[in-house]
Design an enzyme around this catalytic site. Structure first.
Site, PDB file in Angstrom:
ATOM      1  N   TYR A 258       0.554  -0.060  10.771  1.00  0.00           N
ATOM      2  CA  TYR A 258       0.146  -0.454   9.419  1.00  0.00           C
ATOM      3  C   TYR A 258       1.255  -0.122   8.421  1.00  0.00           C
ATOM      4  O   TYR A 258       1.602  -0.938   7.558  1.00  0.00           O
ATOM      5  CB  TYR A 258      -1.134   0.277   9.037  1.00  0.00           C
ATOM      6  CG  TYR A 258      -1.596   0.007   7.613  1.00  0.00           C
ATOM      7  CD1 TYR A 258      -2.098  -1.230   7.259  1.00  0.00           C
ATOM      8  CD2 TYR A 258      -1.539   1.014   6.640  1.00  0.00           C
ATOM      9  CE1 TYR A 258      -2.531  -1.482   5.958  1.00  0.00           C
ATOM     10  CE2 TYR A 258      -1.966   0.772   5.350  1.00  0.00           C
ATOM     11  CZ  TYR A 258      -2.460  -0.472   5.009  1.00  0.00           C
ATOM     12  OH  TYR A 258      -2.873  -0.717   3.721  1.00  0.00           O
TER      13      TYR A 258
ATOM     14  N   SER B  16       0.852  -1.196   0.000  1.00  0.00           N
ATOM     15  CA  SER B  16       0.000   0.000   0.000  1.00  0.00           C
ATOM     16  C   SER B  16       0.879   1.234   0.000  1.00  0.00           C
ATOM     17  O   SER B  16       2.042   1.194   0.439  1.00  0.00           O
ATOM     18  CB  SER B  16      -0.887   0.003   1.252  1.00  0.00           C
ATOM     19  OG  SER B  16      -1.450   1.273   1.491  1.00  0.00           O
TER      20      SER B  16
END
Length: 306
Positions: free
Chosen positions: A181, A155
């Protein structure tokens, strides 16, 4: 080859004209979102596909949808909980035959502080270490395929953090979901980089992908106002479009040692110092070969049998 595909391409368009009847594939987290569309595209081209999922019932529903839409009956479901190394090892032990395509798609995002039984922070446990354990346990099957590929779904969030080697699980610093994350998505890129370095002699290559702005269950922990604002500000892809880059890397991208290792919109991403428009580019800390080698060694130690 990649000139034919771009941000608007769908996974089905990427596999159009391909014959994957000699390929076996596993897609983690394939009961919804881009995972199910990745599996659907591979199955539509004839691949034998296993949906590796936590929820068997949801996986069976997804599998039946894929069978019905593609006519391919070789779509299977197997239980896999990436937060549980016993589950990961059981999945690998139950595998038989070659594995040509491993799509490490499952993931969590910005969840409240959670830890596994081993005390690992959950983003790092699921997004990286579970997939690392899965790939290494399946290495014999990948080698047997002769020309296997691993897709590591990352991502643009990787830009928020490199690997926090001194406090990977937030044992010392206060928990920060964005950093947790971010480092797990950096780990996805570093893993792909190191796979090709270490396993290319076995014919195994890997690359990481940025799917794009896709709104799925992954964002269920976001503040609703923040999510609504993001949907207004950034281009949105469908799940089928979001799966396109995963499928492109799995089937068409040139993957060799020294080749680009991070793709977006079915193209290699530019190396940038700051992510462009919140979506585009890969930052240098995700391509650091020293960090990649160190993360691999740390991961081997962490997943070792008790």
């Amino acid at each position: 080859m990649s000139a034919a595909y771009g941000a608007d391409s769908t996974a089905m368009e990427v596999v159009d004209g391909l014959d994957l009847r000699d390929r076996t594939a596993t897609v983690t987290g394939a009961s919804s979102g881009i995972g199910v569309e990745t599996a659907r595209a591979l199955a539509s081209a004839g691949a034998t596909v296993t949906l590796a999922v936590r929820d068997i019932s949801a996986g069976e529903r997804a599998a039946e949808s894929i069978r019905a839409s593609t006519g391919n009956r070789d779509v299977r479901v197997a239980e896999l909980d990436l937060a549980d190394l016993v589950s990961v090892r059981a999945f690998a032990a139950g595998w038989s035959g070659p594995l040509g395509l491993l799509v490490n798609n499952a993931g969590i995002m910005h969840v409240p502080e959670l830890r596994t039984e081993r005390g690992w922070e959950m983003h790092m446990a699921v997004n990286h270490l579970g997939h690392f354990a899965l790939a290494t346990a399946l290495l014999p099957a990948l080698i047997e395929a002769g020309d296997a590929r691993i897709v590591s779904v990352s991502s643009s969030g990787h830009a928020s953090s490199g690997i926090r080697f001194d406090d990977m699980f937030f044992d010392r610093d206060p928990y920060d979901a964005e950093l947790a994350y971010g480092q797990s998505k950096t780990a996805n890129v570093l893993f792909a980089l190191e796979v090709t370095k270490r396993w290319a002699l076995h014919g195994i290559t890997a690359a990481a992908v940025m799917p794009g702005g896709i709104w799925t269950n992954l964002q269920r922990h976001w503040d609703p106002a923040v999510l609504a604002d993001m949907k207004r500000r950034y281009p949105t892809k469908s799940a089928a479009q979001g799966a396109a880059t995963s499928v492109y890397v799995a089937t068409r991208a040139p993957l060799t040692p020294g080749a680009p290792v991070y793709f977006e919109d079915c193209h290699p991403a530019a190396i940038v110092t700051q992510i462009v428009d919140g979506l585009h580019g890969v930052v240098p800390h995700a391509l650091d070969p020293v960090a990649a080698a160190r993360l691999w060694d740390v991961s081997v130690e962490l997943i070792a049998e008790d």
